[in-house]
Design a protein around this motif. Sequence first.
Motif, mmCIF file in Angstrom:
data_model
loop_
_atom_site.group_PDB
_atom_site.id
_atom_site.type_symbol
_atom_site.label_atom_id
_atom_site.label_comp_id
_atom_site.label_asym_id
_atom_site.label_seq_id
_atom_site.Cartn_x
_atom_site.Cartn_y
_atom_site.Cartn_z
ATOM 1 N N ALA A 30 -12.706 -12.811 16.118
ATOM 2 C CA ALA A 30 -13.626 -13.241 15.075
ATOM 3 C C ALA A 30 -13.828 -12.143 14.042
ATOM 4 O O ALA A 30 -14.288 -12.406 12.939
ATOM 5 N N SER A 31 -13.485 -10.913 14.427
ATOM 6 C CA SER A 31 -13.618 -9.778 13.522
ATOM 7 C C SER A 31 -12.650 -8.684 13.970
ATOM 8 O O SER A 31 -12.109 -8.741 15.077
ATOM 9 N N GLU A 32 -12.487 -7.694 13.110
ATOM 10 C CA GLU A 32 -11.656 -6.545 13.463
ATOM 11 C C GLU A 32 -12.307 -5.806 14.627
ATOM 12 O O GLU A 32 -13.465 -5.422 14.561
ATOM 13 N N GLY A 33 -11.582 -5.656 15.719
ATOM 14 C CA GLY A 33 -12.091 -4.938 16.880
ATOM 15 C C GLY A 33 -12.753 -5.809 17.934
ATOM 16 O O GLY A 33 -13.266 -5.293 18.925
ATOM 17 N N HIS A 34 -12.730 -7.135 17.764
ATOM 18 C CA HIS A 34 -13.337 -8.069 18.735
ATOM 19 C C HIS A 34 -12.642 -7.909 20.082
ATOM 20 O O HIS A 34 -11.426 -7.995 20.183
ATOM 21 N N LEU A 35 -13.424 -7.685 21.114
ATOM 22 C CA LEU A 35 -12.868 -7.515 22.450
ATOM 23 C C LEU A 35 -13.733 -8.217 23.479
ATOM 24 O O LEU A 35 -14.832 -8.693 23.169
ATOM 25 N N LEU A 36 -13.220 -8.300 24.695
ATOM 26 C CA LEU A 36 -13.908 -8.964 25.805
ATOM 27 C C LEU A 36 -14.082 -7.986 26.958
ATOM 28 O O LEU A 36 -13.200 -7.165 27.214
ATOM 29 N N VAL A 37 -15.210 -8.101 27.646
ATOM 30 C CA VAL A 37 -15.442 -7.354 28.879
ATOM 31 C C VAL A 37 -15.640 -8.386 29.982
ATOM 32 O O VAL A 37 -16.448 -9.305 29.834
ATOM 33 N N VAL A 38 -14.878 -8.246 31.076
ATOM 34 C CA VAL A 38 -14.950 -9.189 32.190
ATOM 35 C C VAL A 38 -15.196 -8.441 33.495
ATOM 36 O O VAL A 38 -14.801 -7.286 33.636
ATOM 37 N N PRO A 39 -15.818 -9.118 34.458
ATOM 38 C CA PRO A 39 -15.888 -8.532 35.791
ATOM 39 C C PRO A 39 -14.520 -8.685 36.457
ATOM 40 O O PRO A 39 -13.820 -9.672 36.220
ATOM 41 N N LYS A 40 -14.150 -7.724 37.269
ATOM 42 C CA LYS A 40 -12.883 -7.846 37.987
ATOM 43 C C LYS A 40 -12.940 -8.955 39.035
ATOM 44 O O LYS A 40 -11.943 -9.625 39.273
ATOM 45 N N ARG A 41 -14.109 -9.151 39.654
ATOM 46 C CA ARG A 41 -14.279 -10.252 40.605
ATOM 47 C C ARG A 41 -14.528 -11.521 39.814
ATOM 48 O O ARG A 41 -15.363 -11.552 38.915
ATOM 49 N N HIS A 42 -13.841 -12.585 40.165
ATOM 50 C CA HIS A 42 -13.995 -13.846 39.452
ATOM 51 C C HIS A 42 -15.376 -14.446 39.678
ATOM 52 O O HIS A 42 -15.867 -14.510 40.802
ATOM 53 N N SER A 43 -15.981 -14.862 38.604
ATOM 54 C CA SER A 43 -17.148 -15.744 38.629
ATOM 55 C C SER A 43 -17.004 -16.630 37.404
ATOM 56 O O SER A 43 -16.558 -16.175 36.345
ATOM 57 N N THR A 44 -17.362 -17.867 37.536
ATOM 58 C CA THR A 44 -17.107 -18.850 36.490
ATOM 59 C C THR A 44 -17.892 -18.581 35.224
ATOM 60 O O THR A 44 -17.355 -18.661 34.120
ATOM 61 N N ASP A 45 -19.182 -18.253 35.374
ATOM 62 C CA ASP A 45 -20.023 -18.154 34.180
ATOM 63 C C ASP A 45 -21.301 -17.382 34.482
ATOM 64 O O ASP A 45 -21.473 -16.842 35.578
ATOM 65 N N LEU A 46 -22.205 -17.358 33.513
ATOM 66 C CA LEU A 46 -23.471 -16.647 33.636
ATOM 67 C C LEU A 46 -24.310 -17.147 34.805
ATOM 68 O O LEU A 46 -25.043 -16.376 35.424
ATOM 69 N N LEU A 47 -24.192 -18.414 35.132
ATOM 70 C CA LEU A 47 -24.990 -18.981 36.215
ATOM 71 C C LEU A 47 -24.458 -18.610 37.592
ATOM 72 O O LEU A 47 -25.179 -18.722 38.583
ATOM 73 N N GLU A 48 -23.210 -18.156 37.652
ATOM 74 C CA GLU A 48 -22.574 -17.849 38.935
ATOM 75 C C GLU A 48 -22.408 -16.354 39.199
ATOM 76 O O GLU A 48 -22.358 -15.929 40.353
ATOM 77 N N ILE A 49 -22.327 -15.527 38.159
ATOM 78 C CA ILE A 49 -22.016 -14.107 38.319
ATOM 79 C C ILE A 49 -23.102 -13.390 39.133
ATOM 80 O O ILE A 49 -24.289 -13.691 39.001
ATOM 81 N N SER A 50 -22.683 -12.448 39.969
ATOM 82 C CA SER A 50 -23.651 -11.669 40.750
ATOM 83 C C SER A 50 -24.421 -10.727 39.824
ATOM 84 O O SER A 50 -23.937 -10.347 38.750
ATOM 85 N N ALA A 51 -25.603 -10.343 40.265
ATOM 86 C CA ALA A 51 -26.426 -9.423 39.471
ATOM 87 C C ALA A 51 -25.704 -8.095 39.252
ATOM 88 O O ALA A 51 -25.754 -7.523 38.159
ATOM 89 N N ASP A 52 -25.012 -7.604 40.275
ATOM 90 C CA ASP A 52 -24.307 -6.327 40.141
ATOM 91 C C ASP A 52 -23.187 -6.413 39.109
ATOM 92 O O ASP A 52 -23.015 -5.508 38.282
ATOM 93 N N ASP A 53 -22.403 -7.495 39.161
ATOM 94 C CA ASP A 53 -21.313 -7.645 38.192
ATOM 95 C C ASP A 53 -21.848 -7.861 36.782
ATOM 96 O O ASP A 53 -21.301 -7.335 35.818
ATOM 97 N N LEU A 54 -22.926 -8.624 36.659
ATOM 98 C CA LEU A 54 -23.532 -8.836 35.340
ATOM 99 C C LEU A 54 -24.018 -7.515 34.760
ATOM 100 O O LEU A 54 -23.784 -7.222 33.578
#
Length: 141
Positions: free
Chosen positions: A35-59
């Motif tokens: 969407a802009s110059e430098g747009h990047l993503l940060v993901v947890p290495k452990r899979h979780s589907t979305d904000l409702l599923e991710i563990s507190a530690d990974d979030l």
Amino acid sequence: MIQDCLFCGIVAGTVPSVKVAEDDATYAFMDINPASEGHLLVVPKRHSTDLLEISADDLAAVTLAGQRIAKVAVRALGADGVNLLNCCGADAWQTVFHFHLHVIPRYVDKERDRLGMPWVPTPGDREAIAAAGATIAEALG
């Protein structure tokens, strides 16, 4: 790792990416649809589907990595600001169902920044706002 998950493949190294940073819990890489110059993503290495599923530690790990990277990206790219964005669910524009945090440097120069958000802040109905707040507060206990 989920077999058909694009971001799990990126974390595993079976799908190519432009890596920006990595630690024990997170992996950050450039967005191929920026969407802009430098747009990047940060993901947890452990899979979780979305904000409702991710563990507190990974979030927490993803959020802290996003903040650290945002500080550096704004300074290094000369950005005028930054958005951290998470989309949870298809109706909220989530397209890859592995939790991810967008780090989107923002620029006054629109040649460097193509992000347009559909929401324009306008005053809401105060009674509806209070009712929704009360419903959420009650559900929280």
